[in-house]
Design a protein around this motif. Sequence first.
Motif, mmCIF file in Angstrom:
data_model
loop_
_atom_site.group_PDB
_atom_site.id
_atom_site.type_symbol
_atom_site.label_atom_id
_atom_site.label_comp_id
_atom_site.label_asym_id
_atom_site.label_seq_id
_atom_site.Cartn_x
_atom_site.Cartn_y
_atom_site.Cartn_z
ATOM 1 N N LYS A 1 0.898 -1.013 0.073
ATOM 2 C CA LYS A 1 0.104 -0.031 0.203
ATOM 3 C C LYS A 1 0.779 1.319 0.174
ATOM 4 N N ALA A 2 1.949 1.020 0.815
ATOM 5 C CA ALA A 2 2.889 2.532 0.888
ATOM 6 C C ALA A 2 3.408 2.611 -0.441
ATOM 7 N N LYS A 3 3.940 1.370 -1.104
ATOM 8 C CA LYS A 3 4.528 1.765 -2.491
ATOM 9 C C LYS A 3 3.570 2.379 -3.547
ATOM 10 N N SER A 4 2.299 1.909 -3.300
ATOM 11 C CA SER A 4 1.267 2.403 -4.105
ATOM 12 C C SER A 4 0.933 3.693 -4.011
ATOM 13 N N GLN A 5 1.348 4.360 -2.638
ATOM 14 C CA GLN A 5 1.358 5.894 -2.644
ATOM 15 C C GLN A 5 2.502 6.647 -2.638
ATOM 16 N N ARG A 6 3.531 5.650 -3.190
ATOM 17 C CA ARG A 6 4.776 6.393 -3.541
ATOM 18 C C ARG A 6 5.531 6.627 -2.358
ATOM 19 N N GLN A 7 5.321 5.685 -1.179
ATOM 20 C CA GLN A 7 6.242 5.969 -0.067
ATOM 21 C C GLN A 7 7.181 4.956 0.147
ATOM 22 N N ARG A 8 8.570 5.218 0.279
ATOM 23 C CA ARG A 8 9.548 4.482 0.500
ATOM 24 C C ARG A 8 9.664 4.107 1.954
ATOM 25 N N ALA A 9 10.613 3.252 2.261
ATOM 26 C CA ALA A 9 10.649 3.016 3.672
ATOM 27 C C ALA A 9 11.153 4.056 4.483
ATOM 28 N N ALA A 10 11.796 5.116 4.010
ATOM 29 C CA ALA A 10 12.342 5.988 4.766
ATOM 30 C C ALA A 10 11.398 6.838 5.162
ATOM 31 N N ASP A 11 10.312 7.121 4.056
ATOM 32 C CA ASP A 11 9.055 8.068 4.226
ATOM 33 C C ASP A 11 8.332 7.484 5.356
ATOM 34 N N CYS A 12 8.012 6.231 5.479
ATOM 35 C CA CYS A 12 7.153 5.571 6.317
ATOM 36 C C CYS A 12 7.579 5.570 7.874
ATOM 37 N N ALA A 13 9.029 5.357 7.840
ATOM 38 C CA ALA A 13 9.570 5.544 9.374
ATOM 39 C C ALA A 13 9.006 6.760 10.099
ATOM 40 N N ALA A 14 8.739 7.777 9.061
ATOM 41 C CA ALA A 14 8.699 9.185 10.000
ATOM 42 C C ALA A 14 6.814 9.281 9.846
ATOM 43 N N THR A 15 6.172 8.635 9.033
ATOM 44 C CA THR A 15 4.720 8.807 8.897
ATOM 45 C C THR A 15 3.793 7.903 9.560
ATOM 46 N N TRP A 16 4.612 6.593 9.985
ATOM 47 C CA TRP A 16 3.545 5.500 10.409
ATOM 48 C C TRP A 16 3.202 5.382 11.619
ATOM 49 N N GLY A 17 3.418 6.403 12.639
ATOM 50 C CA GLY A 17 2.888 6.389 13.923
ATOM 51 C C GLY A 17 4.065 6.048 14.806
ATOM 52 N N ARG A 18 3.903 6.015 15.971
ATOM 53 C CA ARG A 18 4.915 5.811 16.954
ATOM 54 C C ARG A 18 4.578 4.418 18.024
ATOM 55 N N ASP A 19 3.417 4.069 17.706
ATOM 56 C CA ASP A 19 3.191 2.747 18.344
ATOM 57 C C ASP A 19 4.090 1.545 18.050
ATOM 58 N N GLU A 20 4.168 0.797 19.073
ATOM 59 C CA GLU A 20 5.384 -0.391 18.598
ATOM 60 C C GLU A 20 4.959 -1.206 17.284
ATOM 61 N N ARG A 21 3.623 -1.262 17.130
ATOM 62 C CA ARG A 21 3.383 -2.084 15.734
ATOM 63 C C ARG A 21 3.626 -1.513 14.560
ATOM 64 N N SER A 22 3.357 -0.146 14.482
ATOM 65 C CA SER A 22 3.786 0.698 13.514
ATOM 66 C C SER A 22 5.205 0.744 13.318
ATOM 67 N N ARG A 23 5.891 0.982 14.252
ATOM 68 C CA ARG A 23 7.512 1.197 14.155
ATOM 69 C C ARG A 23 7.961 -0.144 13.726
ATOM 70 N N LEU A 24 7.468 -1.228 14.163
ATOM 71 C CA LEU A 24 7.777 -2.631 13.637
ATOM 72 C C LEU A 24 7.584 -2.782 12.257
ATOM 73 N N ALA A 25 6.446 -2.553 11.893
ATOM 74 C CA ALA A 25 5.979 -2.657 10.377
ATOM 75 C C ALA A 25 7.092 -1.700 9.534
ATOM 76 N N ALA A 26 7.338 -0.608 9.936
ATOM 77 C CA ALA A 26 8.260 0.383 9.406
ATOM 78 C C ALA A 26 9.793 -0.473 9.378
ATOM 79 N N ARG A 27 10.037 -0.845 10.517
ATOM 80 C CA ARG A 27 11.385 -1.444 10.420
ATOM 81 C C ARG A 27 11.498 -2.599 9.488
ATOM 82 N N VAL A 28 10.345 -3.452 9.377
ATOM 83 C CA VAL A 28 10.086 -4.661 8.311
ATOM 84 C C VAL A 28 10.416 -3.947 7.032
#
Length: 684
Positions: free
Chosen positions: A158-185
């Motif tokens: 989904k992120a890719k289809s919205q043109r977001q790279r991993a580096a973009d998501c690290a900042a935008t995906w929220g600070r809760d553990e699950r989001s941080r983990l997803a961004a790390r993955v």
Amino acid sequence: MERDYLLRSLNPAQREVVSAPRGNMIIVAGAGTGKTRVLVSRVSWLLQVEGVPARSILAVTFTNKAAQEMRLRIGALAGEGALRALWCSTFHSVCVRLLFAYATQAGLRPNFTIIDTDDGKGIVKAILRDLREQGGQGFSTAAIEQLKPQDALHAISKAKSQRQRAADCAATWGRDERSRLAARVYREYERRCEEQNLVDFDELLLRTVELLERNEAVRDLQHHRFQEILVDEFQDTSALQYDFLRLMAGPGAHVSVVGDDDQSIYTWRGADYTNMRRFMADFPAVSQHKLDENYRSTQNILDVANALIKGNTERLMEKVLHGTQGEGSPVSVLSNYTAQAEGINVARIIAGRHQKGEPYGSFCILYRLNHLSLALEQQLSAAGIPYQIYGGLKFFEREEIKNALAYLQLALNPADNVALLRIINVPSRKIGPAVVAQLYQVAEERGCSLMDAIDALIEYAGASPDAPDAVRKLARRCSAFKALVDRLRGLAAGEDLLAMLDCAIDESGLHDYYRQKDEKDRKGMGDNLRAANLDELRGHAGRFVAEQSALGEAPTLADFLATTSLQSGTEMAENGAVDTDTSKVQMMTIHAAKGLEFPSVILAGCERTILPHVRFGMGLSPRDEEEERRLAYVAVTRAQQRLIISYAQARVLYGKTVTTGKSPFLLEVERALGGSGHLPYRYL
Ligand code: ATP
Ligand code: MG
């Protein structure tokens, strides 16, 4: 003369579009009004009347099947020569072509491998496993265990289809553990794909868009080349595909798009039919066209379709389908007690019509969910009715096929650890998890791929008489595998695709391995001919070589692998054939039926919670409901002469018997049509 020939089989509104002066245009029209026909005729018109060189035309559509159909029709109208030079394919194939041509500029090595969702899931699983083994790296074990690989992959997609790279998501995906983990993955997924030169489906598009955006020279080349760009099924383009079109179209190019907002059925995958509105605003001087007459279905069928789609409020414009085929026989509704009874009744109806001379191949059974096919299949089999399922079993996703192809992938791209791990021990070479762990260690120490690690190990063991015993043993274990891959690499260098496949299937021991497995399994349960599928793969390669040669192109290994990865399961019969077999009843999900037509359509399982599909424990948002209604509309408008809508009172869903009954959509249609005192409807 050519003009007349091209326009002869069109109505005045269609003619106007086909012969319009060159420019940007949009055609918004309902199902079966000849949009695809107009698009194909327009391509021929541009070639033959406007004198546009074939190599300056790009025609894009959504499925391989549609692209193949379009190529056939263009070939028939404009000739084989033109067909060879123009580009007519799916968005993904166009991107693959561009990425092959400009791999370095796109930041890839030219031998990149295209991976599917299953491979992607495997990578995510490995990432989560490694995280766990490394003590979580700041994440709790619970969080790691709770993150499902498919959910993480979905978020990445989904992120890719919205043109977001991993580096973009690290900042935008929220600070809760699950989001941080997803961004790390995501970050680790990106890194591993980069390292192993792997490209997933979303990446194909994203990379191409980034390439066109950043590299002026590449963009200019496309602008110089493509004068006319045509897109079918435009309602299902995503934001990324839209960006791709904007970047491909230079200032001198014209873009023609056709679509039907009422048939947008891929918003769950990022499609956005409001792109139609955007198109009119973004492109200069767009001429707008409408087509009103439906040539596909009888009026009784169209009345049902019109009544159904009226329930949607989010429409770009109201379109009422007018038929040209006469009233036809009434639409039938089939009520059944259970799914099993539905299967029996459907089989009985088909057998009856077949006896009266209607070929099996003129029937298509549509259903909302893949697994609904099972109960129908059982009864068709019991009644001895031949059928063919599209997308049920996905040929190129079968284990044996993926394994055979993995040998070729590894020969082409030795950095591809995913391919290597699939086959290093299939058939067994006594290279178990412990050996693989050792190989990983070597690869890590040297910062190289697993294949390079094997090469290095064997070389070291051969050249150093004092190498430790453990190393010698490891090298010995891997030597047969290395010899096989080396042989494949040699064949790959000579681009001998068929010899490569023979090597990957026979010399690898794969064919024997699956033949023995088949024999063992057959004792238990029916046919399971995996070895035969491997032979079918050879047949596929043979056809690919012949087709490429006919087009005057070299049948390269890279192209072959790209076509196999892009054949999505939804477009293919069980044996990998893309052609429609006219001697068998066709069965497929509604999604797979887009753009197609059949003399008789049976819409099965038109039931509450199935169509509209309500996921267990989840409600249905108004937006979802509209998409489901569009799906029902697509199903109904596939029928040419006969439509049967069938439902069961109850069926087993996900292991539980549930009362389903008539779909609310069916009730809506009955209410709408019943009020006029005229029911184009009968109960069977
Ligand atoms: P969909 O929305 O389902 O993609 P479409 O608008 O693309 O449908 P087509 O598939 O191009 O419609 O056409 C539907 C059927 O009508 C086809 O069989 C086509 O050959 C036929 N058809 C279209 N226009 C005419 C015409 N002017 N005369 C005769 N047949 C026609
Ligand atoms: Mg069409």
